[in-house]
Design a protein around this motif. Structure first.
Motif, short mmCIF file in Angstrom:
data_model
loop_
_atom_site.label_atom_id
_atom_site.label_comp_id
_atom_site.label_asym_id
_atom_site.label_seq_id
_atom_site.Cartn_x
_atom_site.Cartn_y
_atom_site.Cartn_z
N ASN A 160 -1.35 -2.61 12.02
CA ASN A 160 -1.32 -1.79 10.78
C ASN A 160 0.15 -1.65 10.78
N SER A 214 -6.39 -7.94 7.70
CA SER A 214 -5.66 -6.76 6.98
C SER A 214 -5.50 -7.09 5.47
N GLU A 226 -9.03 4.17 10.88
CA GLU A 226 -10.34 3.57 10.52
C GLU A 226 -11.02 2.70 11.18
N GLY A 270 0.73 -1.16 -0.07
CA GLY A 270 -0.04 0.08 0.04
C GLY A 270 0.94 1.23 -0.16
N GLU A 326 -2.27 -6.22 3.59
CA GLU A 326 -2.22 -4.81 3.35
C GLU A 326 -2.11 -3.78 4.47
N ARG A 327 -1.58 -2.85 4.47
CA ARG A 327 -1.62 -1.64 5.27
C ARG A 327 -2.72 -0.57 4.95
N HIS A 328 -3.25 -0.29 6.09
CA HIS A 328 -4.48 0.34 5.78
C HIS A 328 -4.56 1.97 6.24
N GLN A 378 -2.74 5.83 4.16
CA GLN A 378 -2.06 4.67 4.56
C GLN A 378 -0.87 4.95 5.42
N TRP A 381 -5.81 -3.47 12.52
CA TRP A 381 -5.37 -4.41 11.38
C TRP A 381 -4.21 -5.28 11.43
#
Length: 410
Positions: A254, A231, A240, A162, A234-236, A167, A226
């Motif tokens: 994360n 997840s 959120e 990501g 992926e990084r988010h 992110q 995450w």
């Protein structure tokens, strides 16, 4: 589970909000008072604040990266005494000991790509300025200079989990994170740095004594972090999920977050100097690095399971394995190239108490000779990365550069 003893050195701690814009555009992030210093003299009537007891109140404040509209928000954390570590946990979480901390601010969110890419742009901008004969770095001012990271050798690795603006940024070395805080501080005028490990754990726990700040039930973690289960590798975007009681998002999962401390497999070596019944100060609780690795990383990442994403879990950096496929020699002092470094990022702290120049340099600069040597080699021998003189006039000078200068995001 070890009992957490927290004595808040404040008269009040609640949630403060006033009419301004939400931080980072996150729905539900909460409005904050935009304040130059994050200090007000009138007691807030609502929202989070820290009463300093002298007619002043620390409050959340939103500000922008200088020269941009990219926003970040700092949350006030009350001073207090807590018991660090977990006698019932893994060996590296022992022995527990008391620490007394002064108030500080910590970033509501992990550093995002939008924020970090502005720093990445400094390599091109500073080189362009130096080509005009200004902001030249030489032996007389090199100690005050900031290093800007080299452009990515292979962006596909760094961004494969990501790279969207909101992110969390990752694959960043501790040295690069420290230089980011120096660049931001000199540009912004406030003093920012990485958290000491004791500050990170204290802020994460937010007055709790359980495995997670929401209790001991790992089934609740998916609402706060995450991690491996949710997840999708992926990084988010930051912010959120649900925050901790002190308004901090993504303290678990994360990306794992850098602290300033050296890691020891034997656990908290600082506890040996603790007197029974007497808490250590912030600096006394600091395990100062004496070698390149391992350093302490906290919070767990999107790659890790629930046992590794909690208030106690600690992880060592591994600079050799995390950049083993880096084709450069010497290896980059700013970037990692191998998993699990795709899940390593950071957030920043601003302390309330004033710091001397020496104290600032101690947490900004390379703390072992090999880091500085590698940075010098990359810049001077290979022309990758650069030194630069940074102050609050820098962004105005960048704007005055030839319009053909295009600052890409790396």
């Amino acid at each position: 589970m070890i009992r957490l003893s927290v004595t808040l050195c404040v008269l009040a701690l609640t949630v403060f909000s006033q009419t301004t814009h939400p931080a980072n555009g996150q729905e539900g992030a909460g409005d904050v008072q935009t304040s130059v210093q994050g200090i007000v003299s009138e007691k807030p009537t609502e929202g989070r604040f820290v009463d300093l007891g002298d007619g002043k109140y620390m409050v959340p404040y939103a500000t922008t990266i200088p020269g941009t509209e990219i926003e970040f928000t700092m949350e006030p954390i009350p001073g207090g005494t807590f018991t660090m570590g977990n006698e019932d946990g893994e060996d590296d979480e022992k022995p527990a000991f008391a620490v007394q901390l002064e108030p500080f601010w910590i970033a509501r969110h992990e550093i995002t790509w939008a924020q970090y890419k502005r720093y990445m742009q400094m390599e091109k901008a500073l080189k362009a300025l130096q080509a005009t004969g200004v902001r030249i770095v030489d032996d007389s001012n090199k100690i005050d200079a900031v290093t800007a990271p080299s452009a990515l050798y292979d962006p596909s690795f760094t961004y494969n989990a990501g790279q969207e603006p909101e992110q969390a940024a990752a694959t960043i070395t501790q040295y690069a994170a420290k230089q980011y805080t120096k660049w931001l501080s000199l540009s912004d005028g406030n003093f920012y740095r990485l958290p000491y490990e004791s500050e990170w754990e204290y802020a994460c726990r937010a007055g709790t004594d359980t495995k997670f700040y929401f209790g001991d039930d790992a089934d609740e973690l998916e609402n706060h972090a995450w991690f491996e289960n949710n997840s999708d590798e992926e990084r988010h975007a930051v912010g959120e999920l649900e925050p901790n009681p002190w308004g901090l998002y993504d303290m678990y999962g994360n990306v794992s977050e850098w602290t300033l401390d050296q890691y020891s497999e034997e656990g908290y070596v600082q506890a040996a100097s603790a007197e029974e019944g007497k808490p250590l100060s912030l600096i006394e609780s600091y395990n100062k690095p004496t070698k390149l690795f391992p350093r302490v990383i906290r919070g767990g990442s999107f790659l890790q399971d629930s046992e590794e994403c909690n208030s106690f879990a600690r992880f060592p950096s591994n600079s050799k394995e995390w950049r083993s496929t880096d084709p450069n020699y010497p290896k980059s002092p700013w970037w990692f190239t191998d998993e699990p470094a795709t899940g390593v990022g950071f957030r920043i702290v601003r302390q309330y108490t004033p710091a001397t120049r020496d104290e600032k340099e101690a947490v900004w600069q390379a703390d072992v000779a090999s880091i500085e040597r590698d940075a010098n080699n990359r810049i001077e021998a290979n022309g990758r990365g650069t030194y630069g003189v940074v102050d609050q006039d820098l962004d105005e000078e960048i704007e005055e550069l030839d319009e053909d200068l295009s600052l890409d995001d790396g």
